[in-house]
Design an enzyme around this catalytic site. Sequence first.
Site, PDB file in Angstrom:
ATOM      1  N   GLY A  36       0.766  -1.200   0.043  1.00  0.00           N
ATOM      2  CA  GLY A  36      -0.012  -0.034  -0.052  1.00  0.00           C
ATOM      3  C   GLY A  36       0.916   1.307   0.177  1.00  0.00           C
ATOM      4  N   GLU A  73     -18.368  18.120   2.713  1.00  0.00           N
ATOM      5  CA  GLU A  73     -17.709  18.881   1.470  1.00  0.00           C
ATOM      6  C   GLU A  73     -18.509  18.627   0.125  1.00  0.00           C
ATOM      7  OE1 GLU A  73     -13.477  18.890   3.897  1.00  0.00           O
ATOM      8  OE2 GLU A  73     -13.717  17.604   2.138  1.00  0.00           O
ATOM      9  N   ALA A 102      -5.956  10.538   7.675  1.00  0.00           N
ATOM     10  CA  ALA A 102      -4.533  10.725   7.039  1.00  0.00           C
ATOM     11  C   ALA A 102      -3.309  10.855   8.212  1.00  0.00           C
ATOM     12  CB  ALA A 102      -4.342  11.761   6.134  1.00  0.00           C
TER      13      ALA A 102
END
Length: 429
Positions: free
Chosen positions: A4, A163, A310
């Site tokens: 990944g 968003e 993140a």
Amino acid sequence: MIVGGGFGGLALAKNLKNAPVDVLMLDKHNYHTFQPLLYQVAIGSIAADSIGFPIRRIFTKFDNFTFNMAEVQKINPESNTLTTNIGEIHYDYLVIATGSNSNFFGNKQIEHFAMPMKNIPEALNLRSLILQNLETALVTADMREKFALMTYVVVGGGPTGVELSGALAEMRHMILMKDYHGLSKYDMRVYLVEGKDRLLATMSPQASAKAKQFLTHDEVTIYNSAHVQSYDGFYLTIDNGKTIKTRNVFWAAGVIGEMPGGIPAEIITKGNRIQTDEANRVKGCQNIFAIGDVSSMITENYPAGLPGVAPVAIQQGEWLAKNLVHLIKGESTVPFKYHDKGTLATIGRNKAVADLDKLHFQGFFAWILWGVVHLMSLAGFSNKGMVFLTWVINYFNKNSDNRLVVRYFNTETREMSNDSNDPGRSSRC
Ligand SMILES: Cc1cc2nc3c(=O)[nH]c(=O)nc-3n(C[C@H](O)[C@H](O)[C@H](O)COP(=O)(O)OP(=O)(O)OC[C@H]3O[C@@H](n4cnc5c(N)ncnc54)[C@H](O)[C@@H]3O)c2cc1C
């Protein structure tokens, strides 16, 4: 071996640059995706290429790094090998950093008809669907179908849903009647459906309230404490008694860990995540680690596991690099500690909400901060420049130039095609 090349995998590999190890990274894509801006690709604000960056390019100057584009199908801990679509590969230490995928909570019908947005191809599917439905709405004589084509339902009121619905509302106000002569903004509807009693439930109550106020001002209809029950491609039913006719359902209602086969079922926990200890070591394994969205690290401060964001993936990648060096030297590992720097979400032009430790603020300054943080975090100087320039041009033009239907999204096969005839549409009316 790192599986990944997302936020976690990249951070780990970068921090092993000078370590006495050979790093092999595998990813099914040859690029890293900056997921926080996927919604801007979906809405046609920025180009898809500007949020992806070639993994090989990031590591040009690394002597101990090799990359192969490969999909890992199975982990074989007993032989320290991976089964992949390019063959069997041996590892000494394995780090699983495979992220997460959309969670449809087992509803196969919704999974078939609703649009997820977890990677660049899916964001491009959304872009095509939004734009081709507007084109069809312009020429259809069937008013019921026209409204369904111009009705957008975003499911999930976390940062992504907020968003995306904000961006759709902005498109209605600023672009629709300017570029689609013949369509009225009063015919375009945007709904946001959220299961919890407030939007942005992981942020402060102030941020939630302000986000709701911004969206309501932009005429987004918000249903809180409401769950989508079914969607057959035309009728969407919600457990608050509402039924919405729509051709556009965008799924941002949650994620589950994405992992290759071979992980023992007893260490896969809530949300399909792999249980690890505080050094990211997979429970019961000596040389296998998991970081980021796919891992579940339960700590005193985070009894439900660290959040799937993140910064967690990046910090775990950085920390694990240090711990791997400790292990190679025969030293003991040091427990990971997450440093939460805060959360930001934007609702549209000049509008964002920010929670930074005890500081909560909303509006223009939060929006500027959101822009700066996202630009700085994008991989690649060229991407940073391209996105910044596009944002400035879009801001002053109150429009965008990336609204291309490069390939059609076929609503029957759920795939892209070069054929503009969609066999599924009329049969489902
Ligand atoms: C639309 C959206 C908006 C978001 N916005 C924000 C935000 O504003 N702020 C924030 O902090 N977080 C945000 N997130 C969450 C954030 O993107 C994730 O927490 C983060 O990407 C997790 O990093 P990771 O390294 O665990 O996984 P990822 O970054 O998802 O990387 C996983 C990588 O593994 C690869 N892979 C998966 N399976 C295999 C396999 N079997 N074989 C080979 N390769 C494989 C994938 O191709 C991918 O490159 C957002 C997520 C989405 C979807």
